[in-house]
Design a protein around this motif. Structure first.
Motif, mmCIF file in Angstrom:
data_model
loop_
_atom_site.group_PDB
_atom_site.id
_atom_site.type_symbol
_atom_site.label_atom_id
_atom_site.label_comp_id
_atom_site.label_asym_id
_atom_site.label_seq_id
_atom_site.Cartn_x
_atom_site.Cartn_y
_atom_site.Cartn_z
ATOM 1 N N GLY B 221 -53.300 -57.275 -23.678
ATOM 2 C CA GLY B 221 -52.229 -56.831 -22.764
ATOM 3 C C GLY B 221 -52.876 -55.539 -22.111
ATOM 4 O O GLY B 221 -52.934 -55.792 -20.717
ATOM 5 N N ARG B 224 -55.801 -56.369 -19.407
ATOM 6 C CA ARG B 224 -55.462 -56.917 -18.260
ATOM 7 C C ARG B 224 -55.014 -56.001 -17.345
ATOM 8 O O ARG B 224 -55.367 -56.018 -16.185
ATOM 9 N N THR B 225 -54.318 -54.870 -17.673
ATOM 10 C CA THR B 225 -53.611 -53.817 -16.852
ATOM 11 C C THR B 225 -54.675 -52.687 -16.661
ATOM 12 O O THR B 225 -54.898 -52.258 -15.435
ATOM 13 N N MET B 403 -44.664 -61.689 -4.675
ATOM 14 C CA MET B 403 -44.429 -60.891 -5.758
ATOM 15 C C MET B 403 -45.545 -61.008 -7.020
ATOM 16 O O MET B 403 -45.609 -60.240 -8.204
ATOM 17 N N GLY B 404 -46.331 -61.515 -6.893
ATOM 18 C CA GLY B 404 -47.629 -61.632 -7.575
ATOM 19 C C GLY B 404 -47.714 -62.651 -8.458
ATOM 20 O O GLY B 404 -48.572 -62.784 -9.560
ATOM 21 N N VAL B 405 -46.961 -63.895 -8.189
ATOM 22 C CA VAL B 405 -46.982 -64.851 -8.925
ATOM 23 C C VAL B 405 -48.031 -65.772 -8.334
ATOM 24 O O VAL B 405 -48.175 -66.206 -7.372
ATOM 25 N N ASP B 406 -48.922 -66.331 -9.392
ATOM 26 C CA ASP B 406 -49.688 -67.300 -9.103
ATOM 27 C C ASP B 406 -49.153 -68.689 -9.100
ATOM 28 O O ASP B 406 -48.926 -69.325 -9.950
#
Ligand SMILES: Nc1ncnc2c1ncn2[C@@H]1O[C@H](COP(=O)(O)OP(=O)(O)O)[C@@H](O)[C@H]1O
Ligand SMILES: [Mg+2]
Lengths: 248, 517
Positions: B221, B224-225, B403-406
């Motif tokens: 996690g 990734r950030t 919103m950043g959704v793929d």
């Protein structure tokens, strides 16, 4: 170097040439407003920056990094977050779920929690209604939710598309006050508006867009004094006022 | 002025007549249904043999009431039509006719059932109804699982994935190959092969559980950030401990399994069989998933943004392609799905002292597993982050992307989930029916699509309900009407037509009707 730099952007819808070479820049910490009548290409500009619409030519730079042709979700995760025209709340998701969607690309639990706290402090109404479905909110509340949802993405630059559209005058005031407050808290904002008077009152700088071209750009205070802007957008003369209502 | 009041009053009366007529239909259908079940209970001996006069009286009263109900409705209908014909504005009365016909249909249905079962009560004992009920639930479980795949995809893309029936049977094939593999390992005996499979899979499971999963997940996690991950000294240590932990876990798992084999051979056999069965189901599910993802990538994604009819035609093409490919590769002959001892045979369920119903073990498994999977799916869609994104994408794709959704990824996940459910259904169907061929997915696929439409396509609880409803109608229908069981397909598709006439949006479809679509 500016935080967001748009260079000579061209966009087409089929054969319609909607953007004919837009260039603009936003410095960190600024509010920059993009004003213009209906159909001028304001929404198209924001959507091209966000990757929803593909640019045919030109570049979008975020701190020198070319983001022009990246897919929208990647652009968003780089910190370019838009609150779209017409609010576009997820009607069948609760207020809380809408806010969580805003933080979709993030994994930093603590950062999300503190942003949520900030959103609830800024919009106490949303905290009261967090279990309600988005579709059941009033227009003003939906606008607050749309801005709050965008803030949940922790924007490096926040793009607001006509946040005052369709709201009662008192609410319009509130929204602009909030825009100014968010900027004072450190958010860089590109504000698209038809309500030029209010937009120029809160912004540092402004661009005037007409049929896909930038025809004027200056300090907000200077633009407010500009004859052309006053005539076309600020409704000083009778003729200008009627021109504006025709545009609606 | 007077004119305006007049039309307004008329408008209100019109509205009331329409609403009354729907209520008239609703109550009529309900009472007819009650009558049907009452008569069945009466003749099958559920109320005692011979039944009390009271029960008989209620049965007769319900029948007479329905006739009177229909007569009153006819008078009301004619009166409304007459008054409307005298009104100035023409008002459509189609709805009134349809509702009235609906009541007549239910009346006729209940009368037919009553006459059939009362003619020869001995042929309709409670055990028969019980057996058909179980059959209906088993069919319903399969339909519901498959219907969910149609509904999930429709909810997001507004297209009907006609290849879903083939995705289902590909799962059956996948499971069959895994089953054959286990059988070959055990030289034809499932239990022996299962022991070898479990001897690998169980220690593997233990080994994975012994890894520091939380640390690993947290690390993934963070990677990734974080823009610049700072070096973490403990990480090196963790890295070196991984193989050790893995080995220790595997050894413990293996040891436990062997010990179990020594001390409790029956438990050992049951556990190894279950592990091997899970392996078979998992293979089927994964094969289905891979097929669905491939179909989406090749046949649907390039057509995103095309007119709505285009992907539909492409879906039919994909369905034919898969069917013909299976025919050519695997041949037309039926393949046997042999059951291991553990899930073979029946369990006798006693109904008081009225008799026993032999319920197949595979039937119980189908119903239980499908219910569990449905609860899991519902929880996933409602509670998880990905489920939330699925609902958001279903509602508004561009905004979800903002919103950043793929969006494409969410669509693939949706296809994958639908296919996993179908694959599980396909393998269970194989074990339950014990044989299948390349065509085995066609009819169940069509039925599941019917079930999804019945429940209101795009609606998840609707698909679950529609599946079980259709399964029950198919199993109980022919018996109730006193006709050959081969008419069950006719009944199922007639039901589809009826629902489309009376409630075009399906039984749970109100939300959809309001949406723009
Ligand atoms: N999806 C679309 N398809 C075709 N033309 C579009 C589309 N969206 C916008 N346009 C056209 O592009 C021009 C700019 O529109 P838009 O960016 O929405 O203007 P604004 O936001 O300033 O009102 C208009 O002429 C509009 O008709
Ligand atoms: Mg616009």
């Amino acid at each position: 170097m500016a935080l967001l730099e748009v260079e000579n952007l061209h966009t087409y819808y089929g054969k319609i040439h909607a953007l004919k070479g837009i260039s603009l820049s936003v410095e960190e910490g600024e509010i920059v407003t993009l004003i213009g009548g209906n159909g001028a290409g304001k929404t198209t500009t924001l959507n091209t920056i966000c990757g929803i619409v593909r640019a045919a030519e030109g570049r979008v730079l975020l701190r020198d990094e070319d983001i022009t042709l990246l897919p929208p979700h990647v652009i968003m995760s780089r910190g370019v977050v838009q609150s779209p025209e017409g609010r576009k709340i997820f009607q069948r998701l609760t207020v809380m779920e809408n806010l969580e969607m805003g933080a979709y690309s993030r994994n930093d639990v603590h950062g999300i929690a503190s942003d949520l706290e900030f959103v609830f402090e800024t919009f106490p109404r949303l905290k009261e209604r967090q279990k309600q479905l988005g579709g059941t909110l009033s227009g003003g509340e939906q606008q607050m939710l749309a801005i709050g949802r965008a803030l949940m993405g922790h924007p490096r630059i926040l793009l607001l598309d006509e946040p005052s559209m369709g709201l009662a005058p008192l609410l319009v005031r509130d929204i602009f006050r909030i825009v100014k407050y968010l900027n004072e808290q450190g958010t860089t904002i590109l504000l698209v508006e038809q309500n030029a008077l209010m937009a120029l009152a809160v912004a540092h700088r402004g661009y005037v867009l007409q049929t896909g071209k930038i025809i004027l750009s200056d300090e907000a205070t200077t633009l407010r004094e500009n004859e052309m802007v006053r005539a076309a957008y600020l409704g000083e003369h009778e003729g200008a006022a009627s021109l504006r209502s025709e545009n609606r | 002025m007077a004119q305006v009041t007049q039309t307004r009053r008329l408008g209100r009366i019109t509205l009331d007549a329409d609403r009354l007529s729907s209520q008239y239909f609703g109550w009529g259908a309900l009472i007819a249904t009650v009558r049907i079940f009452w008569v069945i209970a009466l003749t099958s001996g559920l109320f005692g043999t011979p039944a009390d006069d009271l029960y008989r009286t209620v049965s007769d009263a319900l029948g007479s009431f329905l006739w009177a109900y229909a007569a009153v409705g006819l008078v009301a209908l004619l009166a409304t039509l007459y008054s409307r014909s005298r009104g100035e504005e023409p008002v459509s009365s189609t709805r009134l006719f349809i509702n009235y016909l609906g009541v007549i249909f239910f009346l006729a249905l209940s009368a037919r059932v009553a006459s059939v079962v009362q003619a020869d009560p001995a042929r309709y004992p409670i055990t028969l109804w019980g057996l058909q009920l179980v059959n209906g639930l088993v069919l319903g479980g399969v339909y519901a699982l498959v219907a969910l795949g149609y509904t999930l995809v429709y909810g997001i893309l507004f297209m009907i994935n006609f290849a879903h029936g083939e995705v289902l049977v590909m799962g059956t094939f996948g499971g069959w190959f895994a089953l054959t593999y286990v059988l070959n390992l055990g030289d034809g005996t499932f239990e022996v092969g299962a022991a070898s499979v479990a001897a690998v899979l169980l220690p593997l499971l233990f080994a994975v559980l012994f890894l520091p999963l939380e640390t690993l997940a947290a690390r993934a996690g963070r990677k990734r950030t974080a823009r610049a991950a700072e070096p973490d000294p403990t990480w090196v240590l963790t890295l070196f401990s991984l193989p050790v932990r893995f080995l220790v876990g595997a050894l413990i798992g293996y040891g436990l399994l062997q010990a179990l084999g020594g001390f409790a051979p029956h438990v050992y056999e049951a556990i190894t069989t279950i592990v091997a069965l899970l392996f078979v189901v998992a293979v089927g599910m994964i094969v289905s998933m891979l097929v669905a993802i491939t179909v989406e990538r090749i046949a649907y994604r390039p057509l995103r943004g095309a007119p709505r009819l285009t992907p539909l035609i492409s879906a039919i093409g994909a369905s034919f392609f898969l069917q013909q490919a299976m025919l050519n590769v695997f041949g037309p002959s039926k393949r046997a799905y042999s059951r291991p001892k553990l899930i073979d045979g029946t369990i006798n369920v006693r109904i008081g002292d009225l008799g026993t119903i032999p319920v197949t073990k595979t039937g119980i498994i189908v119903v239980v597993v499908s219910l569990v999977l449905m609860v899991l799916l519902y929880t996933f869609v409602q509670r998880s982050k990905t489920g939330r994104a699925m609902r958001a994408v279903a509602e508004d794709k561009p905004t979800s992307a903002l919103m950043g959704v793929d969006v494409n990824q969410v669509i693939v996940i949706t296809f994958a989930i639908g296919a996993l459910l179908a694959g599980a259904a396909g393998v269970m169907m194989g074990f339950h029916n014990q044989s299948f061929n390349f065509r085995a997915g066609f009819i169940p696929g069509l039925k599941a699509f019917t079930a999804a439409v019945l429940g209101g396509i795009g609606n998840i609880p609707g698909a679950m309900f529609g599946g079980f409803f259709l399964g029950l109608v198919e199993a109980l229908g022919p018996t109730m009407l006193g006709i050959n069981a081969e008419y069950k397909d006719v009944i199922a598709f007639s039901l589809l037509v009826l629902v489309l006439v009376f409630r075009p949006t399906g039984i749970f479809g109100e939300v959809l009707a309001e949406k723009k679509v």
